[in-house]
Design a protein around this motif. Sequence first.
Motif, PDB file in Angstrom:
ATOM      1  N   ALA A  90     -10.483  58.293 -63.650  1.00 11.33           N
ATOM      2  CA  ALA A  90      -9.320  57.939 -62.846  1.00 11.33           C
ATOM      3  C   ALA A  90      -9.712  56.975 -61.723  1.00 11.33           C
ATOM      4  O   ALA A  90      -8.979  56.024 -61.423  1.00 11.33           O
ATOM      5  CB  ALA A  90      -8.678  59.198 -62.265  1.00 11.33           C
ATOM      6  N   GLU A  91     -10.863  57.213 -61.115  1.00 14.29           N
ATOM      7  CA  GLU A  91     -11.343  56.329 -60.045  1.00 14.29           C
ATOM      8  C   GLU A  91     -11.640  54.935 -60.586  1.00 14.29           C
ATOM      9  O   GLU A  91     -11.280  53.925 -59.971  1.00 14.29           O
ATOM     10  CB  GLU A  91     -12.592  56.933 -59.394  1.00 14.29           C
ATOM     11  CG  GLU A  91     -13.084  56.170 -58.191  1.00 14.29           C
ATOM     12  CD  GLU A  91     -12.123  56.218 -57.027  1.00 14.29           C
ATOM     13  OE1 GLU A  91     -12.118  55.252 -56.241  1.00 14.29           O
ATOM     14  OE2 GLU A  91     -11.382  57.200 -56.886  1.00 14.29           O
ATOM     15  N   LYS A  92     -12.257  54.868 -61.753  1.00 20.57           N
ATOM     16  CA  LYS A  92     -12.550  53.570 -62.366  1.00 20.57           C
ATOM     17  C   LYS A  92     -11.257  52.836 -62.709  1.00 20.57           C
ATOM     18  O   LYS A  92     -11.148  51.630 -62.510  1.00 20.57           O
ATOM     19  CB  LYS A  92     -13.398  53.750 -63.626  1.00 20.57           C
ATOM     20  CG  LYS A  92     -14.842  54.081 -63.336  1.00 20.57           C
ATOM     21  CD  LYS A  92     -15.647  54.173 -64.618  1.00 20.57           C
ATOM     22  CE  LYS A  92     -17.101  54.463 -64.334  1.00 20.57           C
ATOM     23  NZ  LYS A  92     -17.891  54.543 -65.575  1.00 20.57           N
ATOM     24  N   LYS A  93     -10.282  53.586 -63.237  1.00 18.18           N
ATOM     25  CA  LYS A  93      -8.998  52.971 -63.584  1.00 18.18           C
ATOM     26  C   LYS A  93      -8.319  52.439 -62.328  1.00 18.18           C
ATOM     27  O   LYS A  93      -7.749  51.346 -62.336  1.00 18.18           O
ATOM     28  CB  LYS A  93      -8.100  53.983 -64.283  1.00 18.18           C
ATOM     29  CG  LYS A  93      -6.790  53.401 -64.762  1.00 18.18           C
ATOM     30  CD  LYS A  93      -5.989  54.430 -65.515  1.00 18.18           C
ATOM     31  CE  LYS A  93      -4.799  53.791 -66.151  1.00 18.18           C
ATOM     32  NZ  LYS A  93      -3.592  53.873 -65.427  1.00 18.18           N
ATOM     33  N   LYS A  94      -8.382  53.198 -61.260  1.00 19.42           N
ATOM     34  CA  LYS A  94      -7.772  52.774 -60.001  1.00 19.42           C
ATOM     35  C   LYS A  94      -8.421  51.480 -59.504  1.00 19.42           C
ATOM     36  O   LYS A  94      -7.722  50.543 -59.092  1.00 19.42           O
ATOM     37  CB  LYS A  94      -7.940  53.885 -58.966  1.00 19.42           C
ATOM     38  CG  LYS A  94      -7.278  53.634 -57.654  1.00 19.42           C
ATOM     39  CD  LYS A  94      -7.456  54.824 -56.731  1.00 19.42           C
ATOM     40  CE  LYS A  94      -6.872  54.586 -55.376  1.00 19.42           C
ATOM     41  NZ  LYS A  94      -7.096  55.720 -54.462  1.00 19.42           N
ATOM     42  N   LYS A  95      -9.753  51.422 -59.565  1.00 21.22           N
ATOM     43  CA  LYS A  95     -10.456  50.206 -59.137  1.00 21.22           C
ATOM     44  C   LYS A  95     -10.103  49.030 -60.039  1.00 21.22           C
ATOM     45  O   LYS A  95      -9.883  47.911 -59.570  1.00 21.22           O
ATOM     46  CB  LYS A  95     -11.965  50.437 -59.151  1.00 21.22           C
ATOM     47  CG  LYS A  95     -12.459  51.322 -58.040  1.00 21.22           C
ATOM     48  CD  LYS A  95     -13.954  51.512 -58.115  1.00 21.22           C
ATOM     49  CE  LYS A  95     -14.463  52.430 -57.020  1.00 21.22           C
ATOM     50  NZ  LYS A  95     -15.912  52.643 -57.111  1.00 21.22           N
ATOM     51  N   ARG A  96     -10.048  49.283 -61.357  1.00 21.93           N
ATOM     52  CA  ARG A  96      -9.736  48.224 -62.306  1.00 21.93           C
ATOM     53  C   ARG A  96      -8.319  47.707 -62.068  1.00 21.93           C
ATOM     54  O   ARG A  96      -8.078  46.494 -62.080  1.00 21.93           O
ATOM     55  CB  ARG A  96      -9.890  48.767 -63.728  1.00 21.93           C
ATOM     56  CG  ARG A  96      -9.743  47.721 -64.806  1.00 21.93           C
ATOM     57  CD  ARG A  96     -10.017  48.274 -66.197  1.00 21.93           C
ATOM     58  NE  ARG A  96      -9.116  49.376 -66.511  1.00 21.93           N
ATOM     59  CZ  ARG A  96      -9.513  50.598 -66.850  1.00 21.93           C
ATOM     60  NH1 ARG A  96     -10.791  50.890 -66.897  1.00 21.93           N
ATOM     61  NH2 ARG A  96      -8.639  51.537 -67.128  1.00 21.93           N
ATOM     62  N   ASP A  97      -7.377  48.630 -61.828  1.00 22.36           N
ATOM     63  CA  ASP A  97      -5.998  48.214 -61.562  1.00 22.36           C
ATOM     64  C   ASP A  97      -5.903  47.426 -60.258  1.00 22.36           C
ATOM     65  O   ASP A  97      -5.147  46.452 -60.166  1.00 22.36           O
ATOM     66  CB  ASP A  97      -5.079  49.435 -61.507  1.00 22.36           C
ATOM     67  CG  ASP A  97      -4.886  50.091 -62.873  1.00 22.36           C
ATOM     68  OD1 ASP A  97      -5.230  49.445 -63.895  1.00 22.36           O
ATOM     69  OD2 ASP A  97      -4.410  51.244 -62.912  1.00 22.36           O
ATOM     70  N   ALA A  98      -6.672  47.829 -59.257  1.00 23.37           N
ATOM     71  CA  ALA A  98      -6.663  47.108 -57.983  1.00 23.37           C
ATOM     72  C   ALA A  98      -7.206  45.688 -58.169  1.00 23.37           C
ATOM     73  O   ALA A  98      -6.650  44.731 -57.628  1.00 23.37           O
ATOM     74  CB  ALA A  98      -7.472  47.866 -56.941  1.00 23.37           C
ATOM     75  N   LYS A  99      -8.283  45.551 -58.929  1.00 18.48           N
ATOM     76  CA  LYS A  99      -8.836  44.215 -59.192  1.00 18.48           C
ATOM     77  C   LYS A  99      -7.848  43.365 -59.967  1.00 18.48           C
ATOM     78  O   LYS A  99      -7.683  42.172 -59.698  1.00 18.48           O
ATOM     79  CB  LYS A  99     -10.148  44.328 -59.971  1.00 18.48           C
ATOM     80  CG  LYS A  99     -11.319  44.775 -59.139  1.00 18.48           C
ATOM     81  CD  LYS A  99     -12.585  44.797 -59.956  1.00 18.48           C
ATOM     82  CE  LYS A  99     -13.770  45.262 -59.138  1.00 18.48           C
ATOM     83  NZ  LYS A  99     -15.005  45.292 -59.926  1.00 18.48           N
TER      84      LYS A  99
END
Length: 113
Positions: free
Chosen positions: A78-87
């Motif tokens: 979930a944290e990786k997805k959040k970072k990816r979505d932010a980028k």
Amino acid sequence: MDVRNAKPLRDILGLGPAEIAITLVVGLVLFGPETLKSLSKDVGKAAAELKEIPKTFKEGMEEGAESSQVAKMKAIAAEKKKKRDAKKAEKDEEEDEDDEDDDDDDGDDDEDD
């Protein structure tokens, strides 16, 4: 008597063979053979159930550890997805700004004509 052979006999509730024999004789005298037979069956069943408790506990602990690991993995994902979505959102904003700049440049050329 060999010490290695005596240890397993002592493991039964901490009683040796002599104590067990005396207990059985006293039980036979007090309760009679039929009652002692049914009591021994009940004690055997209880002992079998008690042997299952550590196994069940171990299985429960392993299951808990697995679910804990799954929860950690889900949190990481979930944290990786959040970072990816932010980028991705940041990149989309930059592209939108570039598109607006290009539109402004195109608009100036049309006014000069």
